[in-house]
Design an enzyme around this catalytic site. Structure first.
Site, PDB file in Angstrom:
ATOM      1  N   TRP A 266      30.946  69.405  57.444  1.00  0.00           N
ATOM      2  CA  TRP A 266      30.547  69.244  58.848  1.00  0.00           C
ATOM      3  C   TRP A 266      31.338  68.125  59.514  1.00  0.00           C
ATOM      4  O   TRP A 266      31.418  68.053  60.736  1.00  0.00           O
ATOM      5  CB  TRP A 266      29.043  68.966  58.953  1.00  0.00           C
ATOM      6  CG  TRP A 266      28.582  67.577  58.576  1.00  0.00           C
ATOM      7  CD1 TRP A 266      28.912  66.868  57.465  1.00  0.00           C
ATOM      8  CD2 TRP A 266      27.688  66.742  59.332  1.00  0.00           C
ATOM      9  NE1 TRP A 266      28.276  65.649  57.464  1.00  0.00           N
ATOM     10  CE2 TRP A 266      27.518  65.539  58.602  1.00  0.00           C
ATOM     11  CE3 TRP A 266      27.001  66.893  60.536  1.00  0.00           C
ATOM     12  CZ2 TRP A 266      26.705  64.495  59.034  1.00  0.00           C
ATOM     13  CZ3 TRP A 266      26.183  65.843  60.968  1.00  0.00           C
ATOM     14  CH2 TRP A 266      26.052  64.664  60.227  1.00  0.00           C
ATOM     15  N   ASP A 267      31.932  67.257  58.687  1.00  0.00           N
ATOM     16  CA  ASP A 267      32.726  66.136  59.202  1.00  0.00           C
ATOM     17  C   ASP A 267      33.756  66.623  60.220  1.00  0.00           C
ATOM     18  O   ASP A 267      33.993  65.980  61.241  1.00  0.00           O
ATOM     19  CB  ASP A 267      33.462  65.433  58.049  1.00  0.00           C
ATOM     20  CG  ASP A 267      32.530  64.950  56.954  1.00  0.00           C
ATOM     21  OD1 ASP A 267      31.645  65.725  56.534  1.00  0.00           O
ATOM     22  OD2 ASP A 267      32.697  63.813  56.504  1.00  0.00           O
TER      23      ASP A 267
ATOM     24  N   LYS B  79      20.192  56.890  54.948  1.00  0.00           N
ATOM     25  CA  LYS B  79      21.584  56.750  54.501  1.00  0.00           C
ATOM     26  C   LYS B  79      22.548  56.560  55.657  1.00  0.00           C
ATOM     27  O   LYS B  79      23.461  55.741  55.608  1.00  0.00           O
ATOM     28  CB  LYS B  79      21.998  57.982  53.685  1.00  0.00           C
ATOM     29  CG  LYS B  79      23.454  57.931  53.213  1.00  0.00           C
ATOM     30  CD  LYS B  79      23.894  59.218  52.549  1.00  0.00           C
ATOM     31  CE  LYS B  79      25.378  59.137  52.186  1.00  0.00           C
ATOM     32  NZ  LYS B  79      25.894  60.402  51.657  1.00  0.00           N
ATOM     33  N   GLN B  80      22.379  57.375  56.717  1.00  0.00           N
ATOM     34  CA  GLN B  80      23.397  57.428  57.771  1.00  0.00           C
ATOM     35  C   GLN B  80      22.777  57.969  59.054  1.00  0.00           C
ATOM     36  O   GLN B  80      21.611  58.336  59.091  1.00  0.00           O
ATOM     37  CB  GLN B  80      24.546  58.336  57.347  1.00  0.00           C
ATOM     38  CG  GLN B  80      24.117  59.785  57.111  1.00  0.00           C
ATOM     39  CD  GLN B  80      25.246  60.650  56.577  1.00  0.00           C
ATOM     40  OE1 GLN B  80      25.779  60.385  55.518  1.00  0.00           O
ATOM     41  NE2 GLN B  80      25.608  61.676  57.323  1.00  0.00           N
TER      42      GLN B  80
ATOM     43  N   GLU C 143      21.219  62.183  53.464  1.00  0.00           N
ATOM     44  CA  GLU C 143      21.171  62.820  52.144  1.00  0.00           C
ATOM     45  C   GLU C 143      20.320  62.059  51.129  1.00  0.00           C
ATOM     46  O   GLU C 143      20.295  62.424  49.955  1.00  0.00           O
ATOM     47  CB  GLU C 143      22.605  63.004  51.623  1.00  0.00           C
ATOM     48  CG  GLU C 143      23.384  64.011  52.456  1.00  0.00           C
ATOM     49  CD  GLU C 143      24.874  64.006  52.159  1.00  0.00           C
ATOM     50  OE1 GLU C 143      25.506  65.061  52.281  1.00  0.00           O
ATOM     51  OE2 GLU C 143      25.419  62.926  51.823  1.00  0.00           O
TER      52      GLU C 143
END
Length: 695
Positions: free
Chosen positions: A295-296, A493-494, A425
């Site tokens: 997906w980046d 996480k992000q 994640e």
């Protein structure tokens, strides 16, 4: 202007001790980190399923220049031209070794060496070329082929296809043999040598490209054609910052490395293999996510490129179209209809993630892919991508997947999406990830909209599921929990929930936006991936808090490894190197944060805000509905210049600026600057009756 003064030239007299941070040179097909024995080629992977990785290709240009006489070393990457140069200067001679992946001819890599005598002498001057090249690879069984026009030739195939019955790509290398020494003769004041390397999938293509390289060398156009291709890219777009030198340099580095990962704007072939987190120079066995596409590409790298380069944006969409059959196979294996884009994709689009849970549960990628197509349509109104280009198959297939993946819950009378891993994640097998459900709702709505545009009868289930899909919201705390059962304050996480407003476009009040940011910022892993802080910065800029945004954005500087502005995934230098995902997130904070750009159905909205330490932001070449605009943002005013169209028959434009507070409409005419006080507004067609402001 000296190298030190030119922000486009990254220069040093000592190479980084960690060789991972040497600059990558890539052109969308070939990628190589300077001096490395290994390079990679787009679309050439070895290994089946979860063992699939970019195949190592040996690089004959793994050469260092040395001489007996003591000298001064300078290493510089000129991002104007995409050329890396090692200069070695002594009392008697200056040696320049230049390396580049050709920007116009993608199968071609070049090394040039120039010797210039510094003093009049009758003595020959020699330099050594120390090579670490060996014509072998652990992924490709190479054998020597017949020399071609003085070039050495090896050919081979990868040892394992991506899936049973799949093709094993061939690789042909033809290169100019590199001697162990070069000598400047007594009668010569200077001399230049050129060495070309061709990598191609067929002998015919390799020989044709080698012929082209020789012809370019003979005519003196080898370097010139490369420099002109980079010049054309930079003329099309530039982002320049006044007042914060390290930010300006970081933006240039991000633009350069991202553009290096994309094909030439003149490349009409469909061989583009997508963009992986570490670019083309990385991705071998066990390294940097194996060169897979995540997906980046669609969420992090694509938006900054799509704003300027519609042809490069289209290349990303065409890559996804090329993986439709694999996406269909993935969905069927999961027991669902439609298309399920792979969490990790190589050439076929079949899932090549080595850990099943990601491929099974990180399904938000489907909506991320759709969002890239939607952005492209809103920026270009190019429906051919959706008809002839098969884009509608992607959009409709994703919609069918969401319908079959969602389940009706009679208790709350909502559709739920169960058993997923969100972008964060740290959690898996959760229900109703707010990001996943929001991007699913958005992609279903876009499928309905596209079907109407193409006069295609949309299944009623698309709208039904979109209208009734649960978007988790905590009424008491007035914020979005990350998923059903998320406990406020648990580590993250992000960037995940903070991406609902941008880029997903979920409408919410400023209070809720603030609550989301304040809930997740203190619990986000400080060692998480680099792109995260750009999303927080955009959120605070939306709320008018530029200084708070700047503090968060500056966290990213820890991920930039000098002197060549190469990004690492984590701030301690670990993880993926040349982390294009982090660069993409950082660039979006500048392009969509400071400007407030939002790509919407019938307009390009803006709401500019600069922090105190930036006096001016210049964004050249914003491409909207076939027109290019240059934007100059200052503290209190905005100036827009619509560029003259090269093929324009008239001198008027059909675009206008509409200012939100006053409703003032200002037509944009090519070549005439339009200046107005800094306030929100939007650019749209003159004939448009649409308002960009949410009800």
């Amino acid at each position: 202007m000296s190298c030190d003064e030119d922000p486009y030239i990254f220069s040093t007299d000592t190479l980084p001790s960690d060789r991972r941070f040497l600059p990558p040179l890539a052109n969308g097909l070939l990628g190589w980190r300077v001096y490395n024995r290994i390079m990679h080629m787009g679309g050439v992977y070895n290994g089946e399923g979860g063992r699939c990785h970019r195949a190592d290709v040996p690089c004959p240009h793994a050469v260092t220049v040395e001489m007996d006489e003591a000298g001064q070393h300078t290493y510089s990457l000129d991002t104007h031209t995409g050329i890396f140069t090692h200069t070695l200067s002594s009392a008697s001679v200056t040696v320049s070794q230049s390396l580049y992946s050709h920007r116009h001819y993608p199968n071609l890599m070049v090394m040039e060496i120039m010797l210039v005598r510094q003093v009049i002498s009758e003595e020959p001057i020699s330099v050594r070329l120390d090579s670490s090249f060996t014509p072998e690879s652990k992924d490709i069984v190479f054998e020597a082929g017949p020399d071609y026009r003085g070039g050495s030739h090896i050919q081979g195939q990868v040892t394992a296809a991506e899936f049973p019955g799949g093709l094993c790509p061939s690789v042909h290398l033809i290169w100019t043999p590199i001697p162990s020494t070069l000598t400047l003769l007594p009668e010569q004041s200077q001399a230049r040598w050129g060495f070309i390397l061709i990598a191609a999938n067929s002998l015919e293509s390799a020989e044709a490209s080698f012929d082209e390289g020789l012809n370019l060398m003979a005519s003196g156009n080898l370097r010139l054609s490369h420099e002109n291709a980079w010049k054309e890219l930079w003329l099309q777009s530039k982002v320049e910052v006044q007042g914060l030198e390290n930010l300006g340099k970081a933006v240039i580095g991000c633009m350069f490395y991202l553009l290096s990962a994309f094909p030439s704007i003149h490349d009409t072939s469909s061989s583009f293999g997508g963009v992986s987190p570490g670019g083309l120079s990385n991705g071998g066995d066990g390294q940097d996510y194996w060169g897979h596409v995540f997906w980046d590409q669609d969420i992090w790298m694509y938006p900054g490129i799509a704003l300027f380069y519609p042809k490069l944006a289209r290349a990303v969409l065409e890559y996804r179209v090329g993986t439709i059959d694999g996406a269909k196979d993935n969905a069927q294996k999961q027991g669902f209809k439609g298309l399920k884009f792979a969490w990790e994709s190589a050439v076929s689009g079949r899932e090549v993630c080595g850990v099943d849970i990601y491929g099974q549960q990180e399904i938000h990628i489907n909506g991320d892919v759709t969002l890239a197509f939607q952005t492209y349509l809103y920026l270009t109104e190019d429906l051919t991508m959706f008809t002839d280009g098969r884009g509608r198959e992607v959009i409709y297939g994703v919609a069918d997947y969401w319908v079959s993946r969602a389940s009706w819950n009679p208790e709350d009378q909502k559709y739920h999406i169960l058993g997923v891993m969100p972008p964060d994640e740290y959690y898996y097998n959760v229900n109703n990830s707010v990001y996943t459900n929001t991007v699913a709702k958005s992609s279903l709505q876009f499928a309905v909209e596209l079907a109407e545009s193409l006069q295609h009868p949309a299944p009623k289930e698309w709208k039904e599921v979109a209208d009734s899909l649960k978007i988790p919201f905590d009424q008491q705390s007035q914020y979005h929990p990350e998923y059903d059962g998320y406990i406020k304050g648990n580590p993250v996480k992000q960037a995940d929930t903070v991406m609902l407003s941008y880029p997903l476009g979920l409408q919410m009040s400023p209070e809720v936006r603030r609550n989301d940011l304040e809930a997740y910022e203190p619990v986000t892993d400080p060692h998480g991936p680099a792109m995260t802080w750009g999303m927080f910065a955009i959120g605070w800029l939306e709320l008018g808090e530029a200084e708070k945004a700047q503090i968060l954005l500056e966290k990213c500087f820890k991920n930039i490894q000098g002197p060549f502005q190469v990004w690492s995934e984590s701030s301690d230098g670990s993880g993926v190197v040349n982390f294009l995902t982090g660069m993409g997130g950082f660039l979006q904070a500048v392009l969509f944060g400071y400007t407030g750009f939002r790509v919407q159905k019938e307009c390009l909205a803006f709401s500019p805000l600069l922090p105190n330490n930036i006096s001016e932001l210049c964004i050249r070449g914003v491409n909207y509905l076939g027109s290019q605009m240059d934007w100059l943002l200052r503290k209190e005013e905005v100036c827009i210049i619509l560029r003259e169209k090269a093929d324009s028959a008239g001198n008027t434009s059909d675009l206008q600026v509409v200012l939100k507070a006053s409703g003032t409409k200002i037509p944009l005419t090519p070549g005439n600057p339009v200046t107005f006080p800094r306030e929100p507004g939007y650019v749209c067609k003159v004939a448009s009756m649409f308002s960009c402001w949410p009800l």
